[in-house]
Design an enzyme around this catalytic site. Structure first.
Site, PDB file in Angstrom:
ATOM      1  N   ASP A 123       0.807  -1.251  -0.055  1.00  0.00           N
ATOM      2  CA  ASP A 123      -0.047   0.022  -0.069  1.00  0.00           C
ATOM      3  C   ASP A 123       0.842   1.300  -0.191  1.00  0.00           C
ATOM      4  O   ASP A 123       1.666   1.376   0.736  1.00  0.00           O
ATOM      5  CB  ASP A 123      -0.973   0.232   1.102  1.00  0.00           C
ATOM      6  N   GLU A 147      -3.243   0.045  -3.730  1.00  0.00           N
ATOM      7  CA  GLU A 147      -2.763  -1.046  -3.265  1.00  0.00           C
ATOM      8  C   GLU A 147      -2.953  -2.349  -3.954  1.00  0.00           C
ATOM      9  O   GLU A 147      -3.894  -2.421  -4.589  1.00  0.00           O
ATOM     10  CB  GLU A 147      -3.230  -1.272  -1.646  1.00  0.00           C
TER      11      GLU A 147
END
Ligand code: DCP
Ligand code: MG
Ligand code: MG
Length: 355
Positions: A11, A110
């Site tokens: 992420d 992500e």
């Protein structure tokens, strides 16, 4: 599902704001907020994200922009530039796809990366994570956090704990020490409502949910109650859902000097064809369509496409690209730029035995 898995969740850190910092050195050392226009404190709308300096001051995602303005009127307030963030996102995803055939992008910033089979242990997966971080930092030049664990659920939980700019590894034996004391709403799929219902059953933490009476959960939530309890125990057998964001692969180059020299142009086409083929091969794609883009010295642009038999060879690309160029090019006009793109991509089947 006995096989030991290794999954990463990557992420990006403060993504939109990080993208802005990347292209604007004047933002260095400033609180950076991407979101609605604050209009001197009267603005409506919210903060989309902000850098860590702004977070230290108490500003956060989804906060009304007027409140952020009250906290720090001197911050840099920037509107969102989605095409640019998408472009950065694609670069990050490209890096990830270089590490595994199985990548599931779950949002603009992500993605899960399946390393099962590629590594022998989670420690080895953490080394991958280190290399991924290094590559993403080099190009496109951003920082990310990586959760390393034995399934998607735990990789995601771990990535939150890795923020910012870190790596967090969670083993099966560490689930309860890692998240047992966390509040319920830190658990995947537990929002405010579910949290309140669990609390009314005297369940107060993830660890509490992990040991909660199954019958009580069943009668309150139905089978979802059991699923929640499984999550609290770190159990998640879901596989990655592969998605191929890149629907085409293209390369372009601008000539040193505008040119109408056929040899030079064909050489460049060959080079671009080889690059496109190499990338397609690496990603395991074949494609059915070739496009050549020509930009003349007066900046007028022309696109020409043609279908081919599914292929990923440089020769097939080049021969089609060359025909397209010869068909369409207006002799005597100088070229500034030329590009080759392969589209209509198809994934090779039978390549991957995972999942
Ligand atoms: N985003 C948004 N509105 C929100 C949350 C996020 O528009 N309420 C956008 C802006 C973020 C991007 O999505 O940059 C990615 O969301 P993340 O939740 O991953 O947050 P960040 O990447 O900004 O920060 P972090 O470092 O916590 O991941
Ligand atoms: Mg993020
Ligand atoms: Mg995110």
């Amino acid at each position: 599902m006995d096989k030991k898995r290794a999954v990463l969740l990557v992420d990006m850190d403060y993504f939109y704001a990080a993208c802005e910092e990347l292209r604007r050195s004047d933002l260095k050392g400033k609180a950076v907020i991407v979101g609605a226009d604050p209009k001197g404190g009267k603005g409506r709308g919210v903060v989309m994200t902000c850098n860590y300096l702004a977070r230290k001051q108490g500003i956060k995602s989804a906060m009304p922009i007027s409140i952020a303005y009250r906290i720090n009127p001197d911050a840099a307030y920037l509107p969102a530039d989605f095409p640019y963030y998408e472009e950065m996102s694609a670069k990050v995803m490209h890096v990830l796809r270089g590490f595994s055939e199985k990548v599931e992008q779950v949002s603009i910033d992500e993605a899960y990366v399946e390393l099962t089979g590629a590594v022998g242990s989670l420690d080895e997966a953490a080394e991958y994570a280190e290399r991924i971080k290094g590559k993403v930092r080099a190009e496109p030049g951003l920082s990310c956090s990586v959760g390393v664990s034995f399934n998607k659920l735990m990789a995601k939980m771990a990535s939150d704990a890795a923020k910012p700019d870190g790596i967090k590894l969670v083993r099966e034996s560490e689930v309860s020490s890692f998240m047992g004391n966390m509040p319920l709403d830190k658990l995947y799929s537990v929002g405010d409502k579910t949290k309140a219902r669990l609390e009314s059953m005297n369940i107060k933490s993830i660890g509490g949910l992990a040991k909660a009476n199954k019958m009580a959960l069943l009668s309150e939530f139905g089978s979802i109650g059991i699923e929640l309890r499984n999550y609290a125990n770190g159990i998640d057998e879901s596989a990655l859902v592969e998605n191929y964001e890149a629907k085409s692969i293209g390369r372009e180059s601008t000539f040193e000097h505008d040119t109408s020299d056929q040899k030079e142009i064909e050489q460049e086409l060959m080079k671009l064809s080889k690059e496109v083929a190499a990338e397609a091969l690496k990603a395991g794609f074949a494609f059915k369509n070739i496009t050549v883009k020509i930009r003349y010295s007066d900046f007028s642009e022309h696109l020409h496409s043609r279908g081919i038999k599914p292929s990923s060879g440089a020769e097939a690309i080049y021969s089609t690209a060359r025909l397209l160029y010869l068909d369409s090019f207006e002799r005597g006009r100088k070229l500034r730029k030329i590009g080759v793109r392969a589209s209509g991509l198809m994934k090779y089947s039978g390549q991957s035995r995972l999942g």
